[in-house]
Design an enzyme around this catalytic site. Structure first.
Site, mmCIF file in Angstrom:
data_model
loop_
_atom_site.group_PDB
_atom_site.id
_atom_site.type_symbol
_atom_site.label_atom_id
_atom_site.label_comp_id
_atom_site.label_asym_id
_atom_site.label_seq_id
_atom_site.Cartn_x
_atom_site.Cartn_y
_atom_site.Cartn_z
ATOM 1 N N LYS A 1 0.189 3.749 -2.526
ATOM 2 C CA LYS A 1 -0.783 4.776 -2.702
ATOM 3 C C LYS A 1 -0.208 6.126 -2.493
ATOM 4 O O LYS A 1 -1.042 7.349 -2.717
ATOM 5 C CB LYS A 1 -1.840 4.603 -1.444
ATOM 6 C CG LYS A 1 -2.696 3.303 -1.348
ATOM 7 C CD LYS A 1 -3.765 3.195 -0.502
ATOM 8 C CE LYS A 1 -4.528 2.129 -0.570
ATOM 9 N NZ LYS A 1 -4.149 0.931 -0.015
ATOM 10 N N SER B 1 0.754 -1.092 -0.127
ATOM 11 C CA SER B 1 0.067 -0.098 0.118
ATOM 12 C C SER B 1 0.811 1.168 -0.024
ATOM 13 O O SER B 1 0.412 2.410 -0.161
ATOM 14 C CB SER B 1 -1.068 0.017 1.118
ATOM 15 O OG SER B 1 -2.095 -0.611 0.811
ATOM 16 N N SER C 1 -5.813 3.749 5.162
ATOM 17 C CA SER C 1 -5.198 2.926 3.790
ATOM 18 C C SER C 1 -6.317 2.123 3.127
ATOM 19 O O SER C 1 -6.050 1.019 2.403
ATOM 20 C CB SER C 1 -4.108 1.881 4.325
ATOM 21 O OG SER C 1 -3.309 1.467 3.194
#
Length: 375
Positions: free
Chosen positions: A59, A56, A116
């Site tokens: 991102k 993640s 997240s």
């Protein structure tokens, strides 16, 4: 009960004894880097260019595109976004969006940065670009603009739901983090928040970055965890005008990634400081312009960015190298010289000196007109 448990875990992490790293230490992670975000100076590296799954931490590129869209006025925080079928189908961390559910850009950003949330990130990507395919193309195009040599994205979330051609490196992710933190006034509204909620308190958001609750000066930024990537983090922090980012990829546990990031940041703040070169305006001597409508130009400093130096490097010297003359025409921004910043015997930075104005070349027509005017 959930909030109490979260607080106890945070306190346990806080009471762990930090140890400042040495520059030669090796870490229990696949790749790490410590970078000054303002100058992109690497202060520590270990396999920093290895192509790895970023989970993640992906991102941060999604966030960069969203922040740039906000900055350009293409979208606003108050815009209402309708959750797509694609967004609600995402697994992993999420806020359980329902297809057709409407949230603002502000609410979705909060969910992405703090919790997240993969569904929120996908919804924002769809809103900015029109589709996931278009948004991922934007991500890769932006990576090329930043000259990231070891980065390629196949989704906006970092989930292991595509082929193995989704990768980045600790070095590249540090550079992206630096770009994101250029919008610190916006991003820190989310990235420094420990607990928040959505849907009138029905959906709790707990920051996945435990350093937010434990590290002095932390400003963000993003964690990531998948079975393929291991435990990852991009941790940004600021002290005494020094803006650092520590990226850790492929740590064996969550605690280890935060411990490594803390040690790297401690090392950076203990050993380095930010120094802005001191320019002596009296040494910016005029440059003669041959055949110009003006006879001379005084050069100006194009960009005097701070330097990141060891704290014992305080005896900087400066060498001014300025042209004696140039021939017209001269365009605004043309280089007229440079200032060499010297540390010991090494030139550590070159500051360009440029023309502040455009100077046209004197023509026969100008001379003839001048003669007639003065008869």
């Amino acid at each position: 009960m959930k909030k109490v448990l979260s607080l106890l875990l945070s306190l346990a992490f806080c009471f762990a004894t930090p140890t400042v790293v040495s520059a030669a230490e090796k870490y229990d992670a696949k790749s790490v880097v410590l970078m000054d975000m303002d100058s992109a100076t690497v202060l520590y590296k270990q396999n920093e260019n290895e192509r790895l799954s970023p989970a993640s931490v992906t991102k941060i590129m999604s966030l960069l595109l969203i922040l740039e869209a906000l900055d350009k006025g293409n979208i606003s925080l108050d815009d209402k976004v309708t959750a797509t079928k694609d967004a609600v189908s995402k697994g992993g961390s999420q806020i359980w969006l329902e297809e057709g559910e409407v949230m603002t850009v502000d609410q979705l950003l909060k969910a992405v940065v703090i919790a997240s949330a993969n569904d929120a990130c996908t919804a924002l990507g769809d809103y900015v670009a029109g589709s996931q395919t278009a948004f991922v193309k934007m991500m890769n195009d932006r990576a090329k603009e930043l000259k990231l040599e070891n980065t390629h994205f196949e989704n906006c979330t970092g989930l292991d739901d595509t082929t193995t051609n989704h990768y980045s490196s600790a070095y590249d992710l540090a550079l992206i983090s630096g770009e994101v933190m250029k919008y610190d006034k916006v991003i820190k509204k989310y990235s420094t928040v420990w607990l928040d909620s959505l849907r009138g308190g029905k959906t709790e958001l707990n920051n996945t970055n435990k350093l937010v609750n434990t590290y002095d000066g932390i400003t963000g930024l993003k964690t990531g965890t998948t079975s393929n990537a291991g435990f990852c983090v991009s941790a940004t922090a600021t002290r005494d005008n020094l803006n650092l980012v520590a990226v850790v990829l492929g740590a064996p546990t969550s605690e280890v990634r935060f411990e490594i990031a803390s040690k790297l940041l401690d090392y950076g703040f203990a050993e380095y400081h930010s120094v802005t070169p001191k320019i002596d305006e009296k040494k910016l001597t005029p440059v003669k312009v041959i055949n110009g409508v003006f006879k001379e130009l005084t050069p100006i400093v194009e960009n005097n960015m701070p330097l990141t130096l060891k704290k014992d490097d305080s005896n900087l010297k400066y060498k001014y190298v300025i042209k004696s003359d140039v021939t017209a025409p001269v365009t605004k921004g043309d280089k007229l010289g440079e200032i060499q910043v010297i540390n010991g015997k090494k030139v550590i930075k070159t500051i360009d000196l440029v023309s502040a104005n455009t100077v046209r070349k004197v023509t026969f027509k100008m001379l003839f007109s001048h003669i007639l005017t003065n008869i």
